[in-house]
Design a protein around this motif. Structure first.
Motif, PDB file in Angstrom:
ATOM      1  N   GLU A 415      -5.430  14.266  14.301  1.00  0.00           N
ATOM      2  CA  GLU A 415      -4.080  14.595  14.752  1.00  0.00           C
ATOM      3  C   GLU A 415      -4.170  15.087  16.178  1.00  0.00           C
ATOM      4  N   ILE A 416      -3.111  14.824  16.950  1.00  0.00           N
ATOM      5  CA  ILE A 416      -3.057  15.343  18.317  1.00  0.00           C
ATOM      6  C   ILE A 416      -2.156  16.576  18.309  1.00  0.00           C
ATOM      7  N   TYR A 417      -2.644  17.639  18.931  1.00  0.00           N
ATOM      8  CA  TYR A 417      -1.866  18.857  19.089  1.00  0.00           C
ATOM      9  C   TYR A 417      -1.631  19.114  20.563  1.00  0.00           C
ATOM     10  N   ALA A 418      -0.431  19.611  20.874  1.00  0.00           N
ATOM     11  CA  ALA A 418      -0.130  20.065  22.238  1.00  0.00           C
ATOM     12  C   ALA A 418       1.057  21.003  22.139  1.00  0.00           C
ATOM     13  N   GLY A 419       1.068  22.025  22.969  1.00  0.00           N
ATOM     14  CA  GLY A 419       2.177  22.972  22.937  1.00  0.00           C
ATOM     15  C   GLY A 419       2.363  23.595  21.567  1.00  0.00           C
ATOM     16  N   GLN A 420       1.263  23.853  20.872  1.00  0.00           N
ATOM     17  CA  GLN A 420       1.287  24.477  19.539  1.00  0.00           C
ATOM     18  C   GLN A 420       1.980  23.619  18.491  1.00  0.00           C
ATOM     19  N   MET A 421       2.054  22.312  18.753  1.00  0.00           N
ATOM     20  CA  MET A 421       2.720  21.420  17.801  1.00  0.00           C
ATOM     21  C   MET A 421       1.831  20.230  17.490  1.00  0.00           C
ATOM     22  N   GLU A 422       1.937  19.757  16.278  1.00  0.00           N
ATOM     23  CA  GLU A 422       1.332  18.478  15.955  1.00  0.00           C
ATOM     24  C   GLU A 422       2.256  17.392  16.484  1.00  0.00           C
ATOM     25  N   ILE A 423       1.714  16.476  17.264  1.00  0.00           N
ATOM     26  CA  ILE A 423       2.587  15.427  17.806  1.00  0.00           C
ATOM     27  C   ILE A 423       2.170  14.026  17.384  1.00  0.00           C
ATOM     28  N   ALA A 424       0.975  13.856  16.836  1.00  0.00           N
ATOM     29  CA  ALA A 424       0.569  12.522  16.414  1.00  0.00           C
ATOM     30  C   ALA A 424      -0.485  12.637  15.323  1.00  0.00           C
ATOM     31  N   ASN A 425      -0.616  11.553  14.553  1.00  0.00           N
ATOM     32  CA  ASN A 425      -1.474  11.534  13.379  1.00  0.00           C
ATOM     33  C   ASN A 425      -1.979  10.104  13.212  1.00  0.00           C
ATOM     34  N   GLY A 426      -3.288   9.932  13.171  1.00  0.00           N
ATOM     35  CA  GLY A 426      -3.794   8.568  13.059  1.00  0.00           C
ATOM     36  C   GLY A 426      -5.062   8.520  12.228  1.00  0.00           C
ATOM     37  N   PHE A 427      -5.387   7.318  11.752  1.00  0.00           N
ATOM     38  CA  PHE A 427      -6.621   7.197  10.970  1.00  0.00           C
ATOM     39  C   PHE A 427      -7.081   5.763  10.795  1.00  0.00           C
ATOM     40  N   SER A 428      -8.298   5.660  10.294  1.00  0.00           N
ATOM     41  CA  SER A 428      -8.787   4.371   9.817  1.00  0.00           C
ATOM     42  C   SER A 428      -8.072   4.116   8.502  1.00  0.00           C
ATOM     43  N   GLU A 429      -7.352   2.984   8.426  1.00  0.00           N
ATOM     44  CA  GLU A 429      -6.489   2.757   7.278  1.00  0.00           C
ATOM     45  C   GLU A 429      -7.307   2.362   6.050  1.00  0.00           C
ATOM     46  N   LEU A 430      -7.044   3.043   4.970  1.00  0.00           N
ATOM     47  CA  LEU A 430      -7.698   2.702   3.708  1.00  0.00           C
ATOM     48  C   LEU A 430      -7.192   1.332   3.252  1.00  0.00           C
ATOM     49  N   ASN A 431      -8.101   0.355   3.129  1.00  0.00           N
ATOM     50  CA  ASN A 431      -7.654  -0.990   2.730  1.00  0.00           C
ATOM     51  C   ASN A 431      -8.349  -1.481   1.462  1.00  0.00           C
ATOM     52  N   ASP A 432      -9.056  -0.609   0.770  1.00  0.00           N
ATOM     53  CA  ASP A 432      -9.702  -0.939  -0.496  1.00  0.00           C
ATOM     54  C   ASP A 432      -8.715  -0.637  -1.623  1.00  0.00           C
ATOM     55  N   PRO A 433      -8.184  -1.680  -2.297  1.00  0.00           N
ATOM     56  CA  PRO A 433      -7.130  -1.443  -3.292  1.00  0.00           C
ATOM     57  C   PRO A 433      -7.597  -0.574  -4.458  1.00  0.00           C
ATOM     58  N   GLU A 434      -8.867  -0.702  -4.837  1.00  0.00           N
ATOM     59  CA  GLU A 434      -9.381   0.103  -5.949  1.00  0.00           C
ATOM     60  C   GLU A 434      -9.395   1.581  -5.558  1.00  0.00           C
ATOM     61  N   ASP A 435      -9.906   1.833  -4.355  1.00  0.00           N
ATOM     62  CA  ASP A 435      -9.955   3.207  -3.855  1.00  0.00           C
ATOM     63  C   ASP A 435      -8.530   3.750  -3.702  1.00  0.00           C
ATOM     64  N   GLN A 436      -7.626   2.898  -3.167  1.00  0.00           N
ATOM     65  CA  GLN A 436      -6.249   3.349  -2.960  1.00  0.00           C
ATOM     66  C   GLN A 436      -5.612   3.746  -4.290  1.00  0.00           C
ATOM     67  N   ARG A 437      -5.886   2.946  -5.334  1.00  0.00           N
ATOM     68  CA  ARG A 437      -5.345   3.286  -6.637  1.00  0.00           C
ATOM     69  C   ARG A 437      -5.860   4.648  -7.106  1.00  0.00           C
ATOM     70  N   ARG A 438      -7.167   4.882  -6.910  1.00  0.00           N
ATOM     71  CA  ARG A 438      -7.736   6.179  -7.315  1.00  0.00           C
ATOM     72  C   ARG A 438      -7.081   7.325  -6.529  1.00  0.00           C
ATOM     73  N   ARG A 439      -6.849   7.098  -5.223  1.00  0.00           N
ATOM     74  CA  ARG A 439      -6.221   8.165  -4.403  1.00  0.00           C
ATOM     75  C   ARG A 439      -4.806   8.457  -4.892  1.00  0.00           C
ATOM     76  N   PHE A 440      -4.049   7.400  -5.199  1.00  0.00           N
ATOM     77  CA  PHE A 440      -2.693   7.614  -5.719  1.00  0.00           C
ATOM     78  C   PHE A 440      -2.759   8.374  -7.040  1.00  0.00           C
ATOM     79  N   GLU A 441      -3.736   8.008  -7.881  1.00  0.00           N
ATOM     80  CA  GLU A 441      -3.854   8.699  -9.176  1.00  0.00           C
ATOM     81  C   GLU A 441      -4.167  10.178  -8.965  1.00  0.00           C
ATOM     82  N   GLN A 442      -5.003  10.438  -7.975  1.00  0.00           N
ATOM     83  CA  GLN A 442      -5.315  11.829  -7.635  1.00  0.00           C
ATOM     84  C   GLN A 442      -4.049  12.570  -7.211  1.00  0.00           C
ATOM     85  N   GLN A 443      -3.211  11.863  -6.414  1.00  0.00           N
ATOM     86  CA  GLN A 443      -1.953  12.452  -5.962  1.00  0.00           C
ATOM     87  C   GLN A 443      -1.021  12.699  -7.153  1.00  0.00           C
ATOM     88  N   LEU A 444      -1.022  11.797  -8.114  1.00  0.00           N
ATOM     89  CA  LEU A 444      -0.181  11.990  -9.296  1.00  0.00           C
ATOM     90  C   LEU A 444      -0.581  13.255 -10.032  1.00  0.00           C
TER      91      LEU A 444
END
Length: 514
Positions: A415-444
């Motif tokens: 994340e990018i911070y400036a002026g005591q604020m978060e202004i941006a958020n980026g990442f390597s996108e998760l593109n493994d469907p099996e892993d993504q399903r597990r992450r969603f299940e974790q969120q559930l």
RNA sequence: GGGCGCGUAGCUCAAUUGGCAGAGCAACUGACUCUUAAUCAGUAGGUUGAAGGUUCGAUUCCUUCCGCGCUCACCA
């Protein structure tokens, strides 16, 4: 906020008198040769003699911002494009009817004038008017002339009046427009295409937030206003749009504050075949370029501070490094990298931190990563005035990011911070469907634990990933917050034209007219 | 949602301990053909955010409500 009935009626009466002089009350157009800014740009340096020798005829339109009548002559200032120019109206020059019209004008009226440029005795560039055309009536009185409109509520509710009266407000929104232009130009030049994805979604995904709910009648279907475009934009990378972006509104049903408005504008972009580091570099360049395009340099005032957006001034540190670096002295010895590895040591860190500083809530049932992120915000955010990239975020709070190869509890997210604020958020996108399903299940599970904001399962998104999404990096930039930083605006409402306010009791026009 | 503060003429603001609700600008009438916060003379403009209470008397004190701001929590 009752309208002033007397003034309204009086001015309606004047409008009738203006029509009686042969002018249309609401004419449809006015041909002009110059704008006020163009005259000021072109003739501000010309002397009285130069203007006398070669007469400059002009025809302009503007709103009356000051008017002074002296028997058979008068002066007024017209405003257009945030700038003012004086006009001189003399009975001898405009004739009987023209001067009758001038006497019926009020502060706030729109008029067109033609005449020639000259300098007054005091040297002010002015138009010697030969013809006045009435263009539109201001039936309601403008605010008082030198204090202007300062009431914050009125400024937000009646932004139109705010914009007429306060040139610096106009400037802020011009800069915001330049900011958005700059971002589009930058991304277009880098081969991105702009797209629009649904704002009404059946599953409000792509972020962690409470959505607004709405309803479609024909389909008899509840819909959510989107909290992020992320999952749709990534579907597009599956579809073969390797570089896409969208600049549009997100809606989050949460508290308001100096950094939060329920609807806010986000730039999101995704680039195939790069990772979080590639996107990090690109975003840094995009913001540096935006600063240059908006303010003509890299340095901006931020309250007492000055922020330098030049690439050389940016810092980068991991979330763990930031917690260690900004560890308050009064909380004892700084933690070490090992302290982040177990629930017990994190718990100890939080309790040590809490003795010295703001209270970080500790819930032993919540994932350790979530606690660490809360600790980071409490320890570091307030120190991050200069642009700083914080990278490596806990997996527990990053359900859409790729994990680090060597540390699965941490993701390739920043994340990018400036002026005591978060202004941006980026990442390597998760593109493994099996892993993504597990992450969603974790969120559930988090949802079941009581976190209403945890991400929902999105089967179609997983299906999309199952068709193969290219490796990609992506990023979201808070446009409003960046606009705040570039205009030294310390509340988000000052960079949103019509911020959300509670409803007011409006006096209807019927109350006023008869 | 919690805490603190604010709300008086169209706008910007006053009003002593609870004692006749005021000023400037804007508006209206009149004078004035180089003013610029134009000037001069005069006029009008108010359910003091709303409702209730205490009091001989409330803009002032109390209660409730409405709106706004700041702040804390949740969030970007």
């Amino acid at each position: 906020m009752a309208l002033d009935e007397n003034i309204y009626k009086l001015r309606l009466e004047k409008l009738k008198q203006i029509e009686a002089l042969g002018q249309r009350a609401y004419p449809t157009k006015y041909e002009f040769t110059h704008t006020i800014p163009s005259i000021l740009a072109e003739y501000s340096q010309k002397s009285a003699e130069e203007l006398d020798q070669s007469r400059v005829n002009v025809r302009i339109a503007g709103r009356i911002m000051a008017i002074r009548l002296m028997g058979k002559a008068g002066f007024a200032h017209l405003q257009q494009g945030g700038q003012k120019l004086q006009i001189y109206v003399k009975k001898d020059a405009v004739g009987e009817k023209g001067f009758e019209l001038y006497k019926l004008l009020d502060l706030g009226d729109h008029v067109g004038v033609s005449g020639y440029l000259f300098r007054t005795r005091t040297g002010e560039l002015s138009i010697h008017v030969e013809e006045i055309t009435f263009l539109s009536k201001d039936l309601l009185p403008l605010p008082e002339k030198w204090h202007g409109l300062t009431d914050v509520e009125l400024r937000y509710r009646q932004r139109y009046v705010d914009l007429v009266m306060n040139p610096e407000v106009r400037e802020v929104f011009l800069k915001r427009s330049k900011l958005v232009q700059s971002m589009r130009r930058f991304l277009d030049a880098h081969g991105f295409i702009e797209v629009e994805t649904p704002m009404m979604q059946q599953i409000a995904g792509g972020a962690v937030a409470k959505p607004f709910i709405t309803h479609h009648n024909t389909l008899d279907m509840d819909l959510y206003l989107r909290i992020a475009p992320e999952l749709y934009l990534k579907r597009l990378t599956v579809g073969g749009f390797d570089r896409v972006y969208e600049i549009n509104r997100n809606f989050r049903n949460e508290g308001l504050g100096w950094r939060w408005n329920p609807e806010f504008t986000m730039l999101e972009f995704y680039q195939a075949y790069t990772d979080y580091r590639g996107i990090m570099d690109l975003t840094q360049q995009l913001i540096e370029q935006a600063a240059i395009d908006v303010i003509g340099g890299t340095k901006t005032k931020w309250g007492e501070h000055e922020i330098d957006w030049a690439g050389s001034n940016w810092r980068r540190m991991t979330m763990r490094e930031a917690i260690i670096h900004y560890w308050p002295e009064t909380a004892g010895p700084k933690p070490t990298m090992q302290d982040f590895n177990s629930q017990d040591s994190v718990k100890t860190m939080v309790s040590r931190f809490n003795t010295a500083h703001a209270h970080v809530a500790y819930d032993p049932n919540e994932p350790v990563g979530k606690t660490i992120a809360a600790l980071f915000e409490a320890a570091a955010e307030e120190h991050l005035t200069q642009p700083t990239i914080i990278y490596e975020f806990p997996t527990a709070i990053s359900p859409l990011s790729k994990q680090k190869a060597d540390e699965p509890d941490w993701t390739e997210r920043w994340e990018i911070y400036a002026g005591q604020m978060e202004i941006a958020n980026g990442f390597s996108e998760l593109n493994d469907p099996e892993d993504q399903r597990r992450r969603f299940e974790q969120q559930l599970k988090e949802r079941e634990r009581g976190d209403e904001e945890a991400h929902q399962m999105d089967e179609d998104y997983i299906r999309a990933l199952s068709y193969g999404m290219p490796p990609a990096g992506g990023c979201g930039v808070g446009v409003d917050r960046l606009a705040m930083l570039l205009t030294d605006s310390h509340t988000i409402r000052d960079v949103i034209l019509f911020p959300l306010l509670r409803p007011e009791k409006v006096a209807s026009p019927e109350d006023v007219k008869e």
